[in-house]
Scaffold this motif. Sequence first.
Motif, PDB file in Angstrom:
ATOM      1  N   MET A   4     -24.712   2.808 -40.721  1.00  0.00           N
ATOM      2  CA  MET A   4     -25.274   2.408 -39.436  1.00  0.00           C
ATOM      3  C   MET A   4     -24.189   2.113 -38.404  1.00  0.00           C
ATOM      4  SD  MET A   4     -27.943   1.865 -37.555  1.00  0.00           S
ATOM      5  CE  MET A   4     -29.391   1.724 -38.631  1.00  0.00           C
ATOM      6  N   GLY A   5     -23.052   1.595 -38.856  1.00  0.00           N
ATOM      7  CA  GLY A   5     -22.000   1.220 -37.931  1.00  0.00           C
ATOM      8  C   GLY A   5     -20.939   2.265 -37.698  1.00  0.00           C
ATOM      9  N   GLU A   6     -21.003   3.401 -38.369  1.00  0.00           N
ATOM     10  CA  GLU A   6     -19.978   4.426 -38.211  1.00  0.00           C
ATOM     11  C   GLU A   6     -20.031   5.043 -36.807  1.00  0.00           C
ATOM     12  OE1 GLU A   6     -16.946   6.772 -38.363  1.00  0.00           O
ATOM     13  OE2 GLU A   6     -17.371   5.262 -39.895  1.00  0.00           O
ATOM     14  N   THR A   7     -18.862   5.290 -36.240  1.00  0.00           N
ATOM     15  CA  THR A   7     -18.784   5.766 -34.853  1.00  0.00           C
ATOM     16  C   THR A   7     -18.168   7.150 -34.747  1.00  0.00           C
ATOM     17  OG1 THR A   7     -18.588   3.497 -34.045  1.00  0.00           O
ATOM     18  CG2 THR A   7     -17.893   5.249 -32.556  1.00  0.00           C
ATOM     19  N   MET A   8     -16.904   7.274 -35.152  1.00  0.00           N
ATOM     20  CA  MET A   8     -16.157   8.484 -34.853  1.00  0.00           C
ATOM     21  C   MET A   8     -16.747   9.725 -35.513  1.00  0.00           C
ATOM     22  SD  MET A   8     -13.801   9.757 -33.082  1.00  0.00           S
ATOM     23  CE  MET A   8     -13.069   8.232 -32.486  1.00  0.00           C
ATOM     24  N   ALA A   9     -17.150   9.617 -36.779  1.00  0.00           N
ATOM     25  CA  ALA A   9     -17.662  10.789 -37.487  1.00  0.00           C
ATOM     26  C   ALA A   9     -18.948  11.305 -36.841  1.00  0.00           C
ATOM     27  CB  ALA A   9     -17.897  10.456 -38.954  1.00  0.00           C
ATOM     28  N   VAL A  10     -19.883  10.395 -36.513  1.00  0.00           N
ATOM     29  CA  VAL A  10     -21.133  10.855 -35.906  1.00  0.00           C
ATOM     30  C   VAL A  10     -20.904  11.330 -34.483  1.00  0.00           C
ATOM     31  CG1 VAL A  10     -22.597   9.427 -37.365  1.00  0.00           C
ATOM     32  CG2 VAL A  10     -21.742   8.479 -35.234  1.00  0.00           C
ATOM     33  N   LEU A  11     -19.909  10.750 -33.815  1.00  0.00           N
ATOM     34  CA  LEU A  11     -19.597  11.206 -32.462  1.00  0.00           C
ATOM     35  C   LEU A  11     -19.177  12.671 -32.474  1.00  0.00           C
ATOM     36  CD1 LEU A  11     -17.553   9.129 -29.887  1.00  0.00           C
ATOM     37  CD2 LEU A  11     -17.102  11.557 -30.168  1.00  0.00           C
ATOM     38  N   MET A  12     -18.440  13.077 -33.499  1.00  0.00           N
ATOM     39  CA  MET A  12     -17.928  14.440 -33.572  1.00  0.00           C
ATOM     40  C   MET A  12     -18.900  15.403 -34.221  1.00  0.00           C
ATOM     41  SD  MET A  12     -14.020  13.504 -34.733  1.00  0.00           S
ATOM     42  CE  MET A  12     -13.445  15.197 -34.697  1.00  0.00           C
ATOM     43  N   ALA A  13     -19.804  14.911 -35.085  1.00  0.00           N
ATOM     44  CA  ALA A  13     -20.610  15.812 -35.914  1.00  0.00           C
ATOM     45  C   ALA A  13     -22.078  15.889 -35.532  1.00  0.00           C
ATOM     46  CB  ALA A  13     -20.506  15.390 -37.384  1.00  0.00           C
ATOM     47  N   ALA A  14     -22.559  14.983 -34.661  1.00  0.00           N
ATOM     48  CA  ALA A  14     -24.002  14.894 -34.432  1.00  0.00           C
ATOM     49  C   ALA A  14     -24.504  15.677 -33.231  1.00  0.00           C
ATOM     50  CB  ALA A  14     -24.419  13.422 -34.280  1.00  0.00           C
ATOM     51  N   GLY A  15     -23.622  16.130 -32.344  1.00  0.00           N
ATOM     52  CA  GLY A  15     -24.062  16.928 -31.209  1.00  0.00           C
ATOM     53  C   GLY A  15     -24.121  16.199 -29.886  1.00  0.00           C
ATOM     54  N   ASN A  16     -24.230  14.862 -29.901  1.00  0.00           N
ATOM     55  CA  ASN A  16     -24.168  14.033 -28.693  1.00  0.00           C
ATOM     56  C   ASN A  16     -25.194  14.412 -27.634  1.00  0.00           C
ATOM     57  OD1 ASN A  16     -22.049  12.342 -29.547  1.00  0.00           O
ATOM     58  ND2 ASN A  16     -20.549  13.913 -29.030  1.00  0.00           N
ATOM     59  N   ALA A  17     -26.444  14.517 -28.025  1.00  0.00           N
ATOM     60  CA  ALA A  17     -27.531  14.759 -27.078  1.00  0.00           C
ATOM     61  C   ALA A  17     -28.404  13.508 -27.023  1.00  0.00           C
ATOM     62  CB  ALA A  17     -28.362  15.964 -27.498  1.00  0.00           C
ATOM     63  N   PRO A  18     -28.396  12.739 -25.907  1.00  0.00           N
ATOM     64  CA  PRO A  18     -29.162  11.490 -25.831  1.00  0.00           C
ATOM     65  C   PRO A  18     -30.640  11.730 -25.534  1.00  0.00           C
ATOM     66  CG  PRO A  18     -27.961  11.813 -23.798  1.00  0.00           C
ATOM     67  CD  PRO A  18     -27.585  12.970 -24.700  1.00  0.00           C
ATOM     68  N   ALA A  19     -31.249  12.644 -26.262  1.00  0.00           N
ATOM     69  CA  ALA A  19     -32.668  12.958 -26.091  1.00  0.00           C
ATOM     70  C   ALA A  19     -33.411  12.625 -27.374  1.00  0.00           C
ATOM     71  CB  ALA A  19     -32.839  14.440 -25.747  1.00  0.00           C
ATOM     72  N   MET A  20     -34.724  12.482 -27.254  1.00  0.00           N
ATOM     73  CA  MET A  20     -35.529  12.143 -28.419  1.00  0.00           C
ATOM     74  C   MET A  20     -35.510  13.290 -29.427  1.00  0.00           C
ATOM     75  SD  MET A  20     -37.366   9.823 -29.897  1.00  0.00           S
ATOM     76  CE  MET A  20     -37.976   8.714 -28.622  1.00  0.00           C
ATOM     77  N   PRO A  21     -34.971  13.082 -30.636  1.00  0.00           N
ATOM     78  CA  PRO A  21     -34.935  14.162 -31.636  1.00  0.00           C
ATOM     79  C   PRO A  21     -36.310  14.386 -32.244  1.00  0.00           C
ATOM     80  CG  PRO A  21     -34.019  12.153 -32.549  1.00  0.00           C
ATOM     81  CD  PRO A  21     -34.320  11.858 -31.110  1.00  0.00           C
ATOM     82  N   ARG A  22     -36.588  15.633 -32.557  1.00  0.00           N
ATOM     83  CA  ARG A  22     -37.862  15.978 -33.196  1.00  0.00           C
ATOM     84  C   ARG A  22     -37.696  16.333 -34.665  1.00  0.00           C
ATOM     85  NH1 ARG A  22     -39.329  20.616 -29.032  1.00  0.00           N
ATOM     86  NH2 ARG A  22     -37.075  20.852 -29.362  1.00  0.00           N
ATOM     87  N   SER A  23     -36.487  16.670 -35.071  1.00  0.00           N
ATOM     88  CA  SER A  23     -36.221  16.988 -36.475  1.00  0.00           C
ATOM     89  C   SER A  23     -34.742  16.793 -36.743  1.00  0.00           C
ATOM     90  CB  SER A  23     -36.631  18.433 -36.793  1.00  0.00           C
ATOM     91  OG  SER A  23     -35.707  19.346 -36.217  1.00  0.00           O
ATOM     92  N   PHE A  24     -34.354  16.942 -38.004  1.00  0.00           N
ATOM     93  CA  PHE A  24     -32.957  16.795 -38.380  1.00  0.00           C
ATOM     94  C   PHE A  24     -32.096  17.954 -37.878  1.00  0.00           C
ATOM     95  CE2 PHE A  24     -34.458  13.563 -41.270  1.00  0.00           C
ATOM     96  CZ  PHE A  24     -33.376  12.699 -41.386  1.00  0.00           C
ATOM     97  N   LEU A  25     -32.704  18.988 -37.343  1.00  0.00           N
ATOM     98  CA  LEU A  25     -31.951  20.118 -36.818  1.00  0.00           C
ATOM     99  C   LEU A  25     -31.644  19.973 -35.339  1.00  0.00           C
ATOM    100  CD1 LEU A  25     -33.740  23.077 -38.653  1.00  0.00           C
ATOM    101  CD2 LEU A  25     -31.698  21.803 -39.342  1.00  0.00           C
ATOM    102  N   ASP A  26     -32.077  18.874 -34.724  1.00  0.00           N
ATOM    103  CA  ASP A  26     -31.791  18.616 -33.318  1.00  0.00           C
ATOM    104  C   ASP A  26     -30.483  17.851 -33.182  1.00  0.00           C
ATOM    105  OD1 ASP A  26     -34.095  19.848 -32.442  1.00  0.00           O
ATOM    106  OD2 ASP A  26     -35.263  17.987 -32.429  1.00  0.00           O
TER     107      ASP A  26
END
Length: 291
Positions: free
Chosen positions: A214-236
Amino acid sequence: MKKVSDRIARVCFLLAATASFLIVAGIVLLLGKNTFLALKTVSLSQLLFGTNWNPAGYTGASYGTLPLLVSSVMVTTGAMAIAVPWGILVAVYLSEVATERQRAFFKPIVELLAAVPSVIYGFLGLVITAPLVARLTGQSSGLNALNASVILAIMILPTVISISDDALKAVPRTYREAARALGATRWQTIWGVVVKAARPGIVAAIMLGFGRAMGETMAVLMAAGNAPAMPRSFLDPVRPLTATIAIELGEVAWNTEHYYVLFALGFYLFLITLVVNLIAEPFVRRIKEAA
């Protein structure tokens, strides 16, 4: 002389406990103060339930954190779903199945994973797992919640494995001997006796893994896509709360509405972790009593 050393040790422990309390209290006060300032200009309902995060909007800033919260929950849940069963199985193997030579080989490797900087995991997620996820799912980009979940799962595996392994090793050998004497097979002894007796430690490992994810920052910043929109699935593509703070706090003007709202996100994360631990505490106590 012994009384003097005991008194010195007691004072040192008291000072350490007091310092820890003061540090946590200072963090809570800082986050709480800035959150209060944020709520002076942004309504609590918009902050908690708004679905649009756009601090630089032309028609006015919008600070809806619901997509960020959903992103954090999705990525953390996905990581836990991968890491918990995998981590427990590896811990059982190291504790109950592996020979001493195998344990001496694999245990340091597992612990070495915990020493890898998170930016390295993020880099691996960017250049290795993201193209693989894109190819397997048919997406144009693999930078999404699934990719971030896989990277986070690898990151928290050392925590889950090491603490679960220690909990399994702490189960007295007499438990195993008694079960085998009563006719239980090796696997019945492992899953019905040893793992059951080690449940408090395993639950603690899961909780620590959750906090890390829950507290991880750098890895998700680089790997998650950085779209501040409501996700509809794990592929968003997603942007969790931590990534939002890391991206925007360094560029925002001090003592502005946006600045205070980012601190409110930090307070939000603190409360989520606190609530999860408070909910888990009765279950851990009940497991300990049952064991």
